[in-house]
Design a protein around this motif. Structure first.
Motif, PDB file in Angstrom:
ATOM      1  N   VAL A  20       0.859  -1.186   0.000  1.00  0.00           N
ATOM      2  CA  VAL A  20       0.000   0.000   0.000  1.00  0.00           C
ATOM      3  C   VAL A  20       0.891   1.229   0.000  1.00  0.00           C
ATOM      4  CG1 VAL A  20      -1.861   1.216   1.180  1.00  0.00           C
ATOM      5  CG2 VAL A  20      -1.755  -1.283   1.278  1.00  0.00           C
ATOM      6  N   ARG A  21       0.838   1.998  -1.092  1.00  0.00           N
ATOM      7  CA  ARG A  21       1.693   3.178  -1.238  1.00  0.00           C
ATOM      8  C   ARG A  21       0.824   4.428  -1.256  1.00  0.00           C
ATOM      9  NH1 ARG A  21       5.635   0.677  -6.025  1.00  0.00           N
ATOM     10  NH2 ARG A  21       6.445  -1.053  -4.750  1.00  0.00           N
ATOM     11  N   SER A  22       1.301   5.471  -0.601  1.00  0.00           N
ATOM     12  CA  SER A  22       0.504   6.682  -0.454  1.00  0.00           C
ATOM     13  C   SER A  22       1.324   7.919  -0.808  1.00  0.00           C
ATOM     14  CB  SER A  22       0.002   6.788   0.999  1.00  0.00           C
ATOM     15  OG  SER A  22      -0.669   8.000   1.214  1.00  0.00           O
ATOM     16  N   ASN A  23       0.690   8.826  -1.608  1.00  0.00           N
ATOM     17  CA  ASN A  23       1.327  10.108  -1.961  1.00  0.00           C
ATOM     18  C   ASN A  23       2.743   9.934  -2.492  1.00  0.00           C
ATOM     19  OD1 ASN A  23      -0.719  12.006  -1.423  1.00  0.00           O
ATOM     20  ND2 ASN A  23      -0.344  11.845   0.783  1.00  0.00           N
ATOM     21  N   ARG A  24       2.890   9.046  -3.475  1.00  0.00           N
ATOM     22  CA  ARG A  24       4.197   8.798  -4.082  1.00  0.00           C
ATOM     23  C   ARG A  24       4.211   9.314  -5.510  1.00  0.00           C
ATOM     24  NH1 ARG A  24       6.458   3.818  -1.898  1.00  0.00           N
ATOM     25  NH2 ARG A  24       7.557   3.506  -3.867  1.00  0.00           N
ATOM     26  N   GLU A  25       5.413   9.663  -6.006  1.00  0.00           N
ATOM     27  CA  GLU A  25       5.546  10.124  -7.391  1.00  0.00           C
ATOM     28  C   GLU A  25       5.499   8.960  -8.366  1.00  0.00           C
ATOM     29  OE1 GLU A  25       8.794  12.659  -8.256  1.00  0.00           O
ATOM     30  OE2 GLU A  25       8.337  14.097  -6.674  1.00  0.00           O
ATOM     31  N   SER A  26       4.774   9.147  -9.449  1.00  0.00           N
ATOM     32  CA  SER A  26       4.730   8.172 -10.533  1.00  0.00           C
ATOM     33  C   SER A  26       4.273   8.912 -11.779  1.00  0.00           C
ATOM     34  CB  SER A  26       3.767   7.036 -10.213  1.00  0.00           C
ATOM     35  OG  SER A  26       3.755   6.086 -11.265  1.00  0.00           O
ATOM     36  N   GLY A  27       4.956   8.694 -12.874  1.00  0.00           N
ATOM     37  CA  GLY A  27       4.602   9.402 -14.102  1.00  0.00           C
ATOM     38  C   GLY A  27       4.865  10.885 -13.966  1.00  0.00           C
ATOM     39  N   LEU A  28       3.820  11.716 -14.134  1.00  0.00           N
ATOM     40  CA  LEU A  28       3.981  13.168 -14.136  1.00  0.00           C
ATOM     41  C   LEU A  28       3.452  13.828 -12.859  1.00  0.00           C
ATOM     42  CD1 LEU A  28       2.813  13.746 -17.837  1.00  0.00           C
ATOM     43  CD2 LEU A  28       5.162  13.526 -16.982  1.00  0.00           C
ATOM     44  N   GLY A  29       3.230  13.065 -11.829  1.00  0.00           N
ATOM     45  CA  GLY A  29       2.689  13.665 -10.606  1.00  0.00           C
ATOM     46  C   GLY A  29       2.722  12.712  -9.432  1.00  0.00           C
ATOM     47  N   ARG A  30       1.868  12.987  -8.436  1.00  0.00           N
ATOM     48  CA  ARG A  30       1.805  12.176  -7.213  1.00  0.00           C
ATOM     49  C   ARG A  30       0.393  11.612  -7.075  1.00  0.00           C
ATOM     50  NH1 ARG A  30       6.037  13.489  -3.595  1.00  0.00           N
ATOM     51  NH2 ARG A  30       4.821  12.797  -1.816  1.00  0.00           N
ATOM     52  N   PHE A  31       0.285  10.286  -7.076  1.00  0.00           N
ATOM     53  CA  PHE A  31      -1.017   9.646  -6.889  1.00  0.00           C
ATOM     54  C   PHE A  31      -1.417   9.712  -5.412  1.00  0.00           C
ATOM     55  CE2 PHE A  31       2.229   6.257  -6.800  1.00  0.00           C
ATOM     56  CZ  PHE A  31       2.053   5.777  -5.508  1.00  0.00           C
ATOM     57  N   ASP A  32      -2.697   9.464  -5.129  1.00  0.00           N
ATOM     58  CA  ASP A  32      -3.159   9.437  -3.737  1.00  0.00           C
ATOM     59  C   ASP A  32      -2.825   8.096  -3.086  1.00  0.00           C
ATOM     60  OD1 ASP A  32      -4.123  12.002  -3.371  1.00  0.00           O
ATOM     61  OD2 ASP A  32      -6.041  11.556  -4.286  1.00  0.00           O
ATOM     62  N   ILE A  33      -3.359   6.999  -3.628  1.00  0.00           N
ATOM     63  CA  ILE A  33      -3.062   5.671  -3.084  1.00  0.00           C
ATOM     64  C   ILE A  33      -2.849   4.700  -4.243  1.00  0.00           C
ATOM     65  CG2 ILE A  33      -3.963   3.680  -1.784  1.00  0.00           C
ATOM     66  CD1 ILE A  33      -5.458   5.568   0.017  1.00  0.00           C
ATOM     67  N   MET A  34      -1.859   3.824  -4.077  1.00  0.00           N
ATOM     68  CA  MET A  34      -1.612   2.766  -5.056  1.00  0.00           C
ATOM     69  C   MET A  34      -1.558   1.435  -4.312  1.00  0.00           C
ATOM     70  SD  MET A  34       1.767   2.091  -7.466  1.00  0.00           S
ATOM     71  CE  MET A  34       1.405   3.342  -8.682  1.00  0.00           C
ATOM     72  N   LEU A  35      -2.234   0.425  -4.855  1.00  0.00           N
ATOM     73  CA  LEU A  35      -2.113  -0.945  -4.354  1.00  0.00           C
ATOM     74  C   LEU A  35      -1.255  -1.697  -5.361  1.00  0.00           C
ATOM     75  CD1 LEU A  35      -5.776  -1.744  -3.189  1.00  0.00           C
ATOM     76  CD2 LEU A  35      -3.874  -0.867  -1.838  1.00  0.00           C
ATOM     77  N   PHE A  36       0.012  -1.915  -4.973  1.00  0.00           N
ATOM     78  CA  PHE A  36       0.973  -2.554  -5.866  1.00  0.00           C
ATOM     79  C   PHE A  36       1.008  -4.047  -5.549  1.00  0.00           C
ATOM     80  CE2 PHE A  36       4.935  -3.741  -7.806  1.00  0.00           C
ATOM     81  CZ  PHE A  36       5.065  -2.873  -8.892  1.00  0.00           C
ATOM     82  N   PRO A  37       0.612  -4.913  -6.508  1.00  0.00           N
ATOM     83  CA  PRO A  37       0.472  -6.348  -6.207  1.00  0.00           C
ATOM     84  C   PRO A  37       1.803  -7.009  -5.874  1.00  0.00           C
ATOM     85  CG  PRO A  37       0.228  -5.955  -8.559  1.00  0.00           C
ATOM     86  CD  PRO A  37       0.284  -4.602  -7.915  1.00  0.00           C
ATOM     87  N   ARG A  38       1.746  -7.886  -4.879  1.00  0.00           N
ATOM     88  CA  ARG A  38       2.947  -8.641  -4.500  1.00  0.00           C
ATOM     89  C   ARG A  38       3.183  -9.808  -5.465  1.00  0.00           C
ATOM     90  NH1 ARG A  38       4.723  -7.024   0.489  1.00  0.00           N
ATOM     91  NH2 ARG A  38       3.252  -5.786   1.708  1.00  0.00           N
ATOM     92  N   GLU A  39       2.145 -10.182  -6.224  1.00  0.00           N
ATOM     93  CA  GLU A  39       2.274 -11.199  -7.265  1.00  0.00           C
ATOM     94  C   GLU A  39       1.719 -10.633  -8.563  1.00  0.00           C
ATOM     95  OE1 GLU A  39       0.375 -14.772  -6.038  1.00  0.00           O
ATOM     96  OE2 GLU A  39       1.479 -14.891  -4.118  1.00  0.00           O
TER      97      GLU A  39
END
Length: 607
Positions: free
Chosen positions: A523-542
């Protein structure tokens, strides 16, 4: 010489791969060589007649076995007898071992009882093929030399003090009956025999039960002309029940007198052993007990004797033909650090092998943890945020009080980390000793199993009903319509009309709801990706799982369209290319979710 693999040879021979691996280990296949974790077999090998028998008969797995005699003779036993050697080398008067539930405390205490206890049976037979016997006569001379009092409080989980006192009295009665030799002992006087009879029949008064350890050790000392060893397993279980069920002062008052009589300045005591989850030294139960030596999960002494070490797990997997499962066992059941020793959860490893090596959370619901729920219910916003960080796979640095006591739960919510650590929900990754005898520690969730247990036994205690779980299911199934309805239901039940004053509040709420998916996702929060900062990302472990990106919008004014804001949120995800991190990792299945909030209302859009 040409070689072939186990799978190739198994296919040619008509046997299973595990059977071939077992034959290689036992030397049944001449010329087989170990290379790394695999075996190489000479290509021209032909099995001898009769070699194609059935799988070798193996010992049963000791699931739920805490009787040492039984475990050492009829089951696969992981040899922990060197604990005896280490004790004899130092011989403190009273030793307290604090470890999480299901880490082998009861089995080890029963091992000590069988080793030291003087009986008519020759109990050395249970140790002659164990490691302690290889240490020589200096240690084996202690075998079978002492009278022993053994009490286990692990099942004393009553709802009232009256029931608790009655069950403790029953345990004392049964232990007295185990020492039936005292009934007609010529070395006891009439008063002592009368006291023994009252305790045995369960008719003694309250003071006699409080003094029962002292009385029974005196009688055994006189009968055997040898001081007594006292072993108390899971001593703090009744104390925890007292705290949870409202009879804490009564149970602590009893235990203080009970332990003082048996362990403090008792001339009839040889050695004492206690186990529990908490140290509770400041409870005054052990007040003035200057002969007590405490071994917690932060101490290196005895660190390898509670739980399985890496070597023990490898040997166990090899014995059952599952050495190729070691990495999976590490991911699910490793991660604990007791002192300087890496430890696996023994209950879960044993159940994993017994369950045909199918990984799941075997440790959940193996004990009572109302105390954890009580702490979390009183958690401050800072603690809640730290719990979310832990669930996202990060570590936090916190003060650990090794003598934390039950009443501090309500008065000092920071104690949650100490409780979670000693109860097995956290692992230590770094220790910074403090001058007061306690520690600052980096702590984290140890493994996959505990991520699941954390969700079911810890974080779910903060949620009012099944709505939060349904929200997680709606997220996972990408059902925008259901998610919208459930979010509004959740907010209607759980937030004040003054709470939804800004986007940050809704961000924190969603972060908490997503946190329990952390055993599947980072669970990632307020991180940079692409051209800005997303609010929340659920990055799959698989990589087989979809990825999720959330963008939130907030409207205070009633004339602003939540539908339009939710669409704007989706557009922002695409325009700012927030999915760049997913694409770089080769994750093509990405769900984009835009949510607009106002008060207790929400609109959800996804694509």
């Amino acid at each position: 010489m040409k070689y072939t693999t186990c799978s190739e040879f198994a296919e040619k021979s008509g046997l299973s791969v595990r059977r071939i691996q077992q034959m290689c280990r036992s030397g049944e296949i001449p010329g087989a060589q170990k290379q790394g974790h695999s075996w190489r077999i000479p290509a021209d090998t032909v099995l001898a007649a009769g070699a194609k028998g059935s799988e070798p008969e193996r010992k049963l797995l000791p699931v739920g076995i805490s009787n040492f005699r039984l475990a050492a003779t009829n089951y696969y036993y992981v040899d922990k007898t060197l604990l005896i050697r280490d004790f004899i080398d130092s011989r403190p008067m009273v030793s307290l071992f604090t470890r999480p539930r299901r880490f082998g405390k009861t089995l080890n205490m029963d091992m000590l009882r069988v080793f030291f206890e003087k009986t008519d049976e020759d109990t050395s037979v249970y140790f002659r093929d164990r490691k302690i016997w290889q240490c020589g006569s200096r240690y084996t001379a202690y075998q079978g030399q002492y009278p022993v009092i053994f009490l286990s409080f692990k099942d004393i989980k009553c709802a009232s003090w009256e029931e608790t006192r009655g069950k403790i009295a029953r345990l004392i009665s049964l232990e007295c009956q185990r020492h039936i030799e005292l009934q007609d002992s010529p070395r006891l006087n009439s008063y002592e025999k009368e006291q023994y009879a009252l305790l045995t029949k369960g008719k003694a008064d309250g003071i006699s039960y409080e003094m029962s350890l002292q009385l029974l050790s005196l009688m055994l000392h006189k009968h055997y002309k040898k001081e007594t060893i006292i072993i108390i397993d899971e001593y703090d279980t009744p104390i925890q029940q007292g705290h949870v069920c409202g009879f804490y002062p009564e149970v602590v008052g009893f235990m203080r007198n009970f332990f003082s009589g048996g362990l403090k300045d008792n001339p009839h005591l040889a050695y004492g052993f206690l186990t529990g989850i908490l140290r509770v030294a400041r409870e005054s139960i052990f007040s003035g007990l200057n002969n007590l030596k405490i071994y917690s999960i932060l101490d290196s002494t005895y660190s390898e004797y509670f739980g399985f070490t890496e070597e023990e797990v490898r040997e166990m997997l090899a014995y059952y033909g599952a050495e190729d499962k070691f990495d999976e066992v590490c991911q699910w059941y490793d991660g604990y650090l007791f002192g300087s020793t890496e430890i696996f959860n023994p209950w879960s490893v044993t159940n994993y092998i017994s369950d045909h090596c199918f990984p799941k959370a075997f440790w959940q619901s193996t004990g009572s943890n109302e105390i954890v729920g009580e702490i979390i219910a009183a958690a401050t916003p800072e603690i809640t945020e730290n719990l979310q960080l832990l669930m996202s796979g990060q570590s936090i640095t916190t003060y650990i009080d090794t003598s934390v006591i039950y009443p501090e739960v309500q008065n000092h919510p920071y104690s949650i980390y100490s409780f979670l650590l000693v109860a097995g929900y956290l692992r230590v990754s770094a220790v910074y000793p403090q001058n007061d005898g306690n520690f600052m520690c980096d702590v984290a969730i140890p493994n996959k199993e505990i991520f699941i247990v954390y969700e079911k036994e810890v974080l779910n205690k903060t949620q009012q009903d099944g709505t939060a779980v349904s929200i997680q299911q709606a997220i996972f199934s990408s059902d925008a319509e259901k998610l919208q309805a459930l979010l509004e239901e959740f907010m209607l039940q759980s937030i004040s009309s003054f709470d939804g004053a800004n986007e940050g509040f809704y961000h924190g709420m969603m972060l908490g709801l997503c946190a329990v998916l952390s055993y599947r996702y980072q669970v990632r929060s307020n991180r940079e990706s692409g051209l800005g900062r997303f609010d929340i990302m659920l990055f799959p472990r698989e990589k087989s799982l979809p990825g999720f990106i959330f963008e939130f919008k907030f409207a205070k004014e009633s004339n602003v369209s939540l539908e339009g804001l939710a669409e704007q949120a989706l557009q922002q995800i695409e325009e700012k290319k927030y999915d760049t991190e997913f694409l770089d990792a080769g994750i093509k299945d990405v769900v984009r979710i835009g949510i607009a909030f106002r008060g207790k209302n929400a609109v959800v859009k996804s694509r």
